[in-house]
Design a protein around this motif. Structure first.
Motif, PDB file in Angstrom:
ATOM      1  N   GLY A 149     -58.932  36.074 -44.502  1.00 32.45           N
ATOM      2  CA  GLY A 149     -60.021  35.824 -45.188  1.00 32.45           C
ATOM      3  C   GLY A 149     -61.155  36.383 -44.490  1.00 32.45           C
ATOM      4  O   GLY A 149     -62.396  35.927 -44.691  1.00 32.45           O
ATOM      5  N   ASN A 150     -60.984  37.432 -43.682  1.00 32.14           N
ATOM      6  CA  ASN A 150     -61.897  38.251 -42.952  1.00 32.14           C
ATOM      7  C   ASN A 150     -62.728  39.365 -43.525  1.00 32.14           C
ATOM      8  O   ASN A 150     -63.029  40.320 -42.705  1.00 32.14           O
ATOM      9  N   GLY A 151     -62.670  39.278 -44.719  1.00 30.10           N
ATOM     10  CA  GLY A 151     -63.548  40.639 -45.412  1.00 30.10           C
ATOM     11  C   GLY A 151     -64.905  40.489 -45.078  1.00 30.10           C
ATOM     12  O   GLY A 151     -65.717  41.612 -45.359  1.00 30.10           O
ATOM     13  N   GLY A 152     -65.421  39.579 -44.530  1.00 32.15           N
ATOM     14  CA  GLY A 152     -66.948  39.581 -44.237  1.00 32.15           C
ATOM     15  C   GLY A 152     -67.594  38.695 -45.219  1.00 32.15           C
ATOM     16  O   GLY A 152     -67.193  38.575 -46.429  1.00 32.15           O
ATOM     17  N   PRO A 153     -68.703  38.413 -45.000  1.00 34.07           N
ATOM     18  CA  PRO A 153     -69.526  38.381 -43.815  1.00 34.07           C
ATOM     19  C   PRO A 153     -69.018  37.303 -42.917  1.00 34.07           C
ATOM     20  O   PRO A 153     -69.745  37.324 -41.602  1.00 34.07           O
ATOM     21  N   ALA A 154     -68.250  36.435 -43.130  1.00 34.18           N
ATOM     22  CA  ALA A 154     -67.735  35.356 -42.025  1.00 34.18           C
ATOM     23  C   ALA A 154     -66.599  35.699 -41.579  1.00 34.18           C
ATOM     24  O   ALA A 154     -65.676  36.099 -42.174  1.00 34.18           O
ATOM     25  N   TYR A 155     -66.484  35.720 -40.246  1.00 33.92           N
ATOM     26  CA  TYR A 155     -65.485  35.748 -39.434  1.00 33.92           C
ATOM     27  C   TYR A 155     -64.838  34.744 -38.566  1.00 33.92           C
ATOM     28  O   TYR A 155     -64.094  34.971 -37.742  1.00 33.92           O
ATOM     29  N   PHE A 156     -65.812  33.825 -38.628  1.00 35.68           N
ATOM     30  CA  PHE A 156     -65.446  32.565 -37.722  1.00 35.68           C
ATOM     31  C   PHE A 156     -63.990  32.069 -38.192  1.00 35.68           C
ATOM     32  O   PHE A 156     -63.806  32.199 -39.429  1.00 35.68           O
ATOM     33  N   VAL A 157     -63.614  31.124 -37.377  1.00 37.97           N
ATOM     34  CA  VAL A 157     -62.132  30.325 -37.894  1.00 37.97           C
ATOM     35  C   VAL A 157     -62.729  28.738 -37.990  1.00 37.97           C
ATOM     36  O   VAL A 157     -63.624  28.350 -37.332  1.00 37.97           O
ATOM     37  N   ASN A 158     -62.019  28.342 -39.095  1.00 41.62           N
ATOM     38  CA  ASN A 158     -62.652  26.730 -39.310  1.00 41.62           C
ATOM     39  C   ASN A 158     -61.736  26.038 -38.089  1.00 41.62           C
ATOM     40  O   ASN A 158     -60.613  26.309 -37.852  1.00 41.62           O
TER      41      ASN A 158
END
Lengths: 325, 709
Positions: A149-158
């Motif tokens: 699920g790292n297609g952006g813009p979010a790259y953090f992990v839950n």
């Protein structure tokens, strides 16, 4: 630290009335206080919900399963004998939180609502950590960041310890807000923000989580497996929770949810499909692990997490089936 | 003149025994006051504004908003316009305010314009460094010949990154001007005596007007010898506001600007002859300790390979400057050397224990100790029973491995002065302007004093941590135990001499015929003729005896140079790359041991610290901003009790060790863990993980490459 107002209501209705833009909920406070000290959160109003009696307590009922009040601490969950019996997955998730202090004041609901540990976010660069139109995470050190699920813009992990397990068990949340109470599945609670204006979960500034509802396990085999560098308090590098409905020695249906690998708890239908109709074995579990990371994409520094996620899935399945290595 | 020596082994009632730390109860129950705990009437709190950039020029500083805030008492620009800042979190402005929160808000209200400059924080990539300062090549023997004659060669790349000191108690001070010319500073320091001059010079007051107090401190490891710019600013803020001011670093700055251990990277080649004798060494190393680079680690370490060549390059980088880190340069040199030698042993398919023993004569004067310690360690580890060639130990995903390493250190006692008092009421007291870093200085002094006077340890009083006491050296380089034990012993012998002279007439013998044993002053030849200690001191009249003792001084009480070996037993999960310590064995000598429990505790602590830098500790620098990303205890990872495994410590004592006198122990046991654990991991998984810490990503990467790094 900004000056803020403090309120300590005794009913959830009055709590909801107080909440709104610029207000935050204080339960265990293990995350909120560090966010405030780091100036990442600067609320105008802190609403302490610890005095609201109806948010306390943990109950089992034959038909509807387990109800976890918003103020139930991690320790309370750990010490509940029926949770130990029916939901080993939750116990194993709680056991991964290796801090006596956090366990004794941190709440299960708070674990779901804690903010990501992304070091760019925590250093004040924003949840999406964009600088001059490009992601600091992508350009920077992303060893602990997302592989799915790292297609952006979010790259953090839950960061939640319990979310994978709760989702795998089919749990939902009760949320109180200005329009009354609603129920939302834990799976639907989380979202991948598309802009700085969005949060990683669907809870407005005027809502609070009041309960977690976990369906009766009903003999479902369930387990969580976390991969952490340290035995001492440490964030998992990858985790997986599984829940298996068995028909004889075969898996009739499965839920496989990964943690710490994506901006949301990552439900893997691929892994579940790989288990369906099979008897659990090391190679079947490994196939499910492979399937879970089929879509994974490494950033510059976190390729190792793909391997770890695969192993976490494999070992969670084996653990659920009582075949732990 | 009395004789200055240590009692023979059959006359040691206190020395060498297992004693609970004299200040243990106070520390355990929270009664011990640390600088962080100091709270004076009217005290203000100071905070500093850190620079957010790894390299920048200060263009302008606007402090007006901060100055206008209620509760703010002083704002001082530390590095003003025009200054080039060379590392992130370097301090720009200091603020003193009524509360920590107001000070924090004031710091946030300060506006600084920077011209952001290019930074460099990844020194591992030598080719990308803007500046590299190669040192001269050092050559001994004929390395080229040794390599061309070699029966076997081994080649490898090894590196360990920068680690922060990460002291439990952060750096800082409380400055209190008792009047306009007299300054008292409560400091978290390794140098009570040494700080006097630093403050007096910077504040331009006589050294006689400065008093430094440090009753307890929470770790220094080499990073707390200086008043530091923030200490001086703290004193200036106190002078300006006419209020006591406390300035302790917050955890983030503590990890960034208060010291780190330099990195070392090296490409190493080794050569052996047909019998497995080490004949050649060739290394090119580099590393950084911050903007001024770093010195060369002593390569090859301990093993004086007959034909050797070494070149080290110092690489300046935009990270907080290094400070002496427990055994400066040794852990890095040890890691590079012992891993390269273990790789050679694997190359020639030899058990590294045999390989080290075969080459032990190359270790020089301590060779016999090393051999003895290696053999003993092997027994305690069950080495011969457990060791298997690389990658052959374990059928499932978890592989087991053994590794070893050895190390050395000096540890000669520093200059120290002690005043010993025997009061007429029988109480006895030692005063030394030394400090206890948490290592047992008070216990050591008390033990020596009690032994010399024939008293119980609880009957004597130790006063340290105040610069008004006789000057004593800084606690660094494992020099304290030798310094304070010998100055105390000499002072105590001198004081006892005076007491014996005083009471000899009553016992009808010459003073030299008396001894102080078991709470009595008795006649050596007829022990039933005695005065109790109290009866004896009761004859002193009004004034106590005051006697001085110093180090250096007469008699051989101390020495320098130790040997130590360590072995690690690890399990590595090759599916996750996670390493668990099963067991570590540490065999260590340090001459005469004053207190066995204190000595062993030093080694346990060092093993824990070593496991920490071997498995998880590192500074993670941000490629984008050049800032430290893990400037907190969440991601600056330290092990917990569940991570350190079974620690076995054995101290070498008895003939051959005791008669050498006291030798320091702080540094040596922290040198080997990185190498021993890395070797154990290589033995377990069959390939070398070239980099410390041995994090899962690196272990998995090494496994994937199959050792072709």
């Amino acid at each position: 630290m900004n000056r803020f107002q403090y309120a300590s209501p005794v009913t959830k209705e009055s709590a909801v009335e107080l909440l709104g833009s610029g207000a935050v909920v204080l339960a265990g406070g293990t995350d909120l206080l560090s966010l405030m000290k780091a100036d990442v959160a600067s609320p105008d109003l802190v609403v302490n919900i610890k005095e609201i009696a109806e948010l306390k307590g943990l109950e089992h009922s034959e038909g509807s399963g387990l109800r976890i009040g918003a103020l139930v601490t991690i320790d309370e969950l750990l010490q509940d004998s029926r949770v130990q019996e029916e939901y080993p997955s939750l116990i194993q998730a709680a056991d991964g939180i290796r801090s006596a202090q956090i366990r004794s004041v941190g709440t299960v609901a708070g674990d779901l609502c804690q903010r990501p540990r992304c070091w760019y976010y925590r250093h004040g660069y924003g949840l999406l950590a964009m600088q001059n139109g490009s992601s600091m995470v992508v350009d920077g050190d992303n060893r602990y960041h997302a592989i799915l699920g790292n297609g952006g813009p979010a790259y953090f992990v839950n960061p939640s310890s319990f979310a994978p397990s709760l989702i795998a068990l089919g749990a939902s949340l009760k949320v109180s807000g200005p329009n009354g109470e609603k129920e939302i599945s834990v799976a639907d609670f989380f979202q991948t923000p598309q802009s700085e204006a969005e949060k990683e979960y669907k809870l407005s500034d005027s809502e609070i989580v009041t309960q977690i509802l976990v369906p009766a396990a009903g003999g479902k085999a369930n387990a969580t497996y976390e991969i952490r560098e340290k035995e001492a308090l440490d964030w998992p590098l990858a985790a997986a929770a599984v829940s298996l409905v068995m028909q004889g020695d075969q898996v009739e249906s499965a839920k496989v949810v990964l943690g710490h690998v994506a901006p949301v708890p990552w439900n893997s239908d691929e892994a579940a499909a790989a288990l369906k109709g099979k008897a659990v074995s090391a190679s079947v579990a490994d196939d499910a692990g492979k399937a879970a990371v089929q879509q994974a994409k490494a950033l510059s520094r976190n390729k190792f997490k793909i391997q770890l996620a695969r192993v976490a899935v494999k070992r969670a399945i084996l653990r659920a089936a009582g075949m732990e290595v | 003149m009395p004789e200055f020596n240590w009692p023979e082994s059959d006359r040691r009632w206190r020395i060498g025994k297992h004693r609970t730390r004299v200040d243990g109860p106070d520390k355990s129950c929270g009664a011990a006051e640390f600088t962080y705990d100091v709270k004076l009437f009217g005290m203000l709190y100071a905070r500093m504004l850190p620079c957010p950039h790894a390299r920048a020029r200060v263009i302008s500083v606007d402090t007006s908003a901060a100055e206008a805030m209620k509760g703010v008492h002083a704002v001082r620009v530390i590095q003003g316009p025009g200054t080039e800042i060379k590392w992130a979190a370097d301090d720009i402005v200091a603020v003193a305010a009524e509360t920590e929160e107001i000070a924090g808000d004031a710091v946030n209200a300060i506006k600084v314009d920077y011209e952001v400059l290019e930074h460099f924080v990844f020194e591992e990539h030598l080719d990308k460094a803007p500046e590299v300062n190669p040192a001269q090549e050092q050559t001994t023997g004929e390395p080229a010949q040794a390599f061309s004659d070699a029966k076997a060669q081994s080649e490898g790349y090894y590196g360990c990154g920068v680690v922060s000191h990460a002291c439990h108690e952060s750096h800082g001070h409380v400055a209190h001007w008792t009047d306009e010319e007299h300054l008292t500073v409560f400091s978290s320091t390794q140098a009570v005596t040494g700080l006097v001059g630093q403050f007096s010079e910077a504040l331009e007051i006589p050294a006689a007007n400065v008093r430094i107090i440090c009753q307890n401190m929470g770790g220094g490891f080499g990073s707390k010898f200086s008043a530091d710019r923030w200490g001086i600013e703290c004193a200036r803020l106190a002078r300006q506001t006419k209020r006591p001011v406390k300035l302790m670093l917050e955890r983030g700055p503590e990890l960034q600007i208060a010291g780190g251990r330099p990195s070392t990277f090296a490409r190493v080649k080794t050569a052996v002859d047909a019998d497995g004798n080490l004949t050649g060494w060739d290394s090119k190393s580099w590393g950084t300790g911050g903007p001024s680079g770093t010195g060369s680690p002593p390569l090859p370490y301990v093993f004086e390979v007959p034909n050797r060549k070494h070149q080290h390059s110092s690489v300046p980088a935009n990270i907080g400057p290094s400070r002496a880190w427990r055994a400066p340069n040794h852990p890095q040199a040890c890691f590079v050397t012992m891993t390269a030698l273990e790789d050679m042993a694997a190359t020639i398919e030899m058990d590294p224990l045999d390989f080290f023993l075969k080459n032990i004569s190359l270790t020089g004067v301590r060779a016999e100790s090393y051999a003895e310690e290696l053999k003993l360690g092997a027994q305690m580890m069950g080495w011969k029973r457990k060791w298997k060639p690389r990658g052959q130990n374990g059928d499932g995903p978890v592989k087991r491995g053994l590794g070893l390493s050895l190390h050395t250190w000096g540890g000669r006692g520093h200059q120290s002065n002690c005043e010993v008092l025997i009061h007429p009421d029988g109480s006895a007291e030692a005063r030394v302007a030394s400090q206890d870093l948490g290592t047992g200085t008070r216990t050591v002094i008390a033990t020596v004093l009690a032994e010399t006077f024939g008293l119980r340890v609880r009957d004597v009083t130790v006063r340290i941590g105040d610069s008004r006491f006789p000057a004593s050296g800084a606690s660094g380089g494992s020099t304290t135990v030798g310094g304070v034990s010998s100055s105390t012993r000499r002072g105590a012998i001198n004081a006892l001499e005076i007491l014996l002279q005083k009471v000899a007439p009553e016992l009808g013998v010459a003073p030299e015929e008396l001894e102080a044993v078991r709470g009595r002053i008795r006649v050596k030849a007829s022990p039933n003729r005695y005065l109790t200690w109290k009866q004896a001191t009761g004859q002193l009249g009004v004034n106590p005896i005051s006697a001085a003792g110093s180090n250096p001084g007469p008699g051989k009480l101390i020495d320098s140079g130790v040997a130590g070996i360590q072995m690690a037993d690890v399990s590595v999960d090759i599916e996750t790359g996670i390493t668990k310590i099963n067991k570590m064995v540490a065999i260590q000598d340090c001459g005469l041991i004053i207190d066995m429990l204190t000595a062993k505790s030093q080694v346990y602590g060092a093993l824990t610290m070593g496991i920490s830098y071997a498995l998880c500790e590192e500074r993670i620098m941000d490629p984008v901003t050049g800032r430290l990303l893990n400037d907190d205890m969440e991601f600056y990872k330290l092990p917990g009790i569940g991570d350190i495994g079974d620690l076995i410590v054995h101290m070498m004592t008895g003939p051959g060790y005791d008669e050498r006198g006291v030798i320091g122990l702080g540094e040596p046991p922290v040198i080997s863990p990185g190498a021993a654990i890395s070797n154990a991991v290589a033995n377990a998984i069959g390939v070398r993980v070239p980099y410390l810490p041995l994090t899962p990503d690196r272990v998995l990467e090494a496994l994937e490459k199959g050792g072709a790094a």
